[in-house]
Design a protein around this motif. Structure first.
Motif, mmCIF file in Angstrom:
data_model
loop_
_atom_site.group_PDB
_atom_site.id
_atom_site.type_symbol
_atom_site.label_atom_id
_atom_site.label_comp_id
_atom_site.label_asym_id
_atom_site.label_seq_id
_atom_site.Cartn_x
_atom_site.Cartn_y
_atom_site.Cartn_z
ATOM 1 N N ASN A 180 -61.792 98.989 -57.014
ATOM 2 C CA ASN A 180 -62.827 98.403 -56.166
ATOM 3 C C ASN A 180 -62.673 96.883 -56.220
ATOM 4 O O ASN A 180 -61.886 96.356 -57.023
ATOM 5 C CB ASN A 180 -64.224 98.840 -56.623
ATOM 6 C CG ASN A 180 -64.441 98.588 -58.115
ATOM 7 O OD1 ASN A 180 -64.363 97.455 -58.587
ATOM 8 N ND2 ASN A 180 -64.695 99.664 -58.866
ATOM 9 N N PRO A 181 -63.405 96.141 -55.386
ATOM 10 C CA PRO A 181 -63.254 94.686 -55.359
ATOM 11 C C PRO A 181 -63.479 94.009 -56.713
ATOM 12 O O PRO A 181 -62.754 93.067 -57.070
ATOM 13 C CB PRO A 181 -64.303 94.245 -54.333
ATOM 14 C CG PRO A 181 -64.419 95.410 -53.412
ATOM 15 C CD PRO A 181 -64.271 96.623 -54.285
ATOM 16 N N GLN A 182 -64.463 94.459 -57.480
ATOM 17 C CA GLN A 182 -64.720 93.849 -58.780
ATOM 18 C C GLN A 182 -63.555 94.099 -59.729
ATOM 19 O O GLN A 182 -63.161 93.212 -60.504
ATOM 20 C CB GLN A 182 -66.006 94.399 -59.389
ATOM 21 C CG GLN A 182 -66.457 93.670 -60.659
ATOM 22 C CD GLN A 182 -66.721 92.198 -60.432
ATOM 23 O OE1 GLN A 182 -67.499 91.825 -59.555
ATOM 24 N NE2 GLN A 182 -66.051 91.333 -61.188
ATOM 25 N N ASP A 183 -62.989 95.282 -59.665
ATOM 26 C CA ASP A 183 -61.829 95.617 -60.492
ATOM 27 C C ASP A 183 -60.642 94.739 -60.110
ATOM 28 O O ASP A 183 -59.890 94.273 -60.979
ATOM 29 C CB ASP A 183 -61.484 97.098 -60.313
ATOM 30 C CG ASP A 183 -60.488 97.604 -61.346
ATOM 31 O OD1 ASP A 183 -60.532 97.126 -62.499
ATOM 32 O OD2 ASP A 183 -59.682 98.499 -61.019
ATOM 33 N N TYR A 184 -60.452 94.505 -58.817
ATOM 34 C CA TYR A 184 -59.396 93.614 -58.312
ATOM 35 C C TYR A 184 -59.532 92.227 -58.938
ATOM 36 O O TYR A 184 -58.560 91.657 -59.457
ATOM 37 C CB TYR A 184 -59.502 93.545 -56.793
ATOM 38 C CG TYR A 184 -58.521 92.639 -56.079
ATOM 39 C CD1 TYR A 184 -57.382 93.160 -55.466
ATOM 40 C CD2 TYR A 184 -58.765 91.276 -55.951
ATOM 41 C CE1 TYR A 184 -56.502 92.344 -54.765
ATOM 42 C CE2 TYR A 184 -57.891 90.443 -55.261
ATOM 43 C CZ TYR A 184 -56.761 90.980 -54.666
ATOM 44 O OH TYR A 184 -55.890 90.160 -53.968
ATOM 45 N N GLU A 185 -60.743 91.706 -58.901
ATOM 46 C CA GLU A 185 -60.979 90.378 -59.482
ATOM 47 C C GLU A 185 -60.717 90.375 -60.989
ATOM 48 O O GLU A 185 -60.089 89.450 -61.517
ATOM 49 C CB GLU A 185 -62.421 89.934 -59.199
ATOM 50 C CG GLU A 185 -62.710 89.658 -57.734
ATOM 51 C CD GLU A 185 -64.130 89.180 -57.513
ATOM 52 O OE1 GLU A 185 -64.751 88.682 -58.485
ATOM 53 O OE2 GLU A 185 -64.646 89.315 -56.380
ATOM 54 N N ASN A 186 -61.193 91.407 -61.674
ATOM 55 C CA ASN A 186 -61.046 91.460 -63.134
ATOM 56 C C ASN A 186 -59.583 91.545 -63.557
ATOM 57 O O ASN A 186 -59.171 90.907 -64.540
ATOM 58 C CB ASN A 186 -61.833 92.638 -63.706
ATOM 59 C CG ASN A 186 -63.332 92.450 -63.595
ATOM 60 O OD1 ASN A 186 -63.823 91.333 -63.431
ATOM 61 N ND2 ASN A 186 -64.078 93.532 -63.672
ATOM 62 N N ILE A 187 -58.789 92.332 -62.831
ATOM 63 C CA ILE A 187 -57.362 92.449 -63.151
ATOM 64 C C ILE A 187 -56.682 91.092 -62.971
ATOM 65 O O ILE A 187 -55.902 90.646 -63.818
ATOM 66 C CB ILE A 187 -56.689 93.509 -62.252
ATOM 67 C CG1 ILE A 187 -57.225 94.895 -62.567
ATOM 68 C CG2 ILE A 187 -55.167 93.481 -62.439
ATOM 69 C CD1 ILE A 187 -56.775 95.968 -61.572
#
Length: 274
Positions: free
Chosen positions: A208-215
């Protein structure tokens, strides 16, 4: 043996130079090439000297110097990149990039003037989203050889989820730079995840978008993790089937054969999964 799991670092000597002063001067003054101790060194920005080398049809016959300085990139910064056409950057993607850059100290985003008219619009939109000045760096579109070679200067590629980098993704991965993607529902939005999974890098495919940012943030802030992922990408270039054109051609031949056999037998059209 007992050392089979230990990391091995290999160094290959390309040329032994007593000083880099001539190279630094070449870059600073925009010279096409220089000679140091009888060794010809070519400015990596000057691939047009040999048209076939520039397009990737021939291997350059001189040592090519490629540095961040040539593209206005800070030597000590975490450099994120995306070399797609600018139309692929929708507001939600740009917002994720802004959030990432704001969470990673001393980071920049490297984009292309592709087209040039989009540069100002991206700057304005990013600033409206809260990005500080100086965080976006643009370069001109380059010939194929330089385009692929300079990809190694970036630390991480941030893919565009709406329409992924297809050939662009292959280019940056071949340069050894990891890519973070967020797959969607369409084929165009799932190409990068397919490339990464083939390289056994599912950890770079966000949910998801938050996971994209965190990675992306972890890759930016954790130097050792970033080094390990880059090493995995570099090894996967050769060990995985992603860039194995012989395997690709054979698999395509087999697929066409299976399609014809289904047609010959009068079978109904359906998916071929193996």
């Amino acid at each position: 043996g007992k050392h089979k799991d230990e990391a091995v670092k290999a160094n290959v000597t390309v040329a032994e130079l007593s000083t880099t002063q001539g190279i630094n001067s070449m870059i600073l003054n925009g010279q096409l090439q220089t000679s140091v101790n009888g060794v010809n060194i070519q400015n990596g920005l000057a691939t047009q000297i040999n048209a076939k080398a520039a397009t990737g049809e021939e291997i350059p016959d001189q040592i090519m110097v490629t540095t961040r300085q040539q593209y206005g990139l800070p030597d000590d910064a975490v450099v994120y990149c995306n070399f797609n056409q600018l139309y692929k950057i929708d507001p939600s993607t740009l917002k994720m990039w802004v959030n990432i850059l704001n969470r990673v100290p001393n980071s920049v985003m490297w984009l292309l003037r592709f087209p040039q008219v989009g540069e100002t619009n991206i700057h304005v939109a990013a600033q409206q989203m809260g990005l500080k000045n100086g965080k976006l760096i643009f370069s001109n579109v380059a010939a194929k050889e330089e385009h692929v070679r300079r990809g190694q200067l970036a630390d991480v590629c941030l893919d565009t989820p709406l329409c992924n980098g297809h050939t662009t993704g292959m280019d940056v991965l071949w340069a050894g730079t990891p890519m973070v993607t967020l797959p969607g529902e369409t084929l165009a939005s799932r190409v990068a995840s397919s490339q990464l999974c083939t390289l056994d890098l599912e950890e770079l495919v966000a949910k998801n978008p938050q996971d994209y940012e965190n990675i992306a943030v972890k890759l930016g802030n954790d130097k050792e993790y970033r080094r390990a992922i880059r090493a995995k990408v570099w090894d996967g270039r050769i060990s995985s089937p992603l860039f194995d054109v012989r395997v690709y051609a054979k698999d395509l031949e087999d697929l066409v054969y299976k399609m014809f056999e289904k047609f010959r037998k009068g079978e109904k059209i359906n998916h071929i999964t193996q």
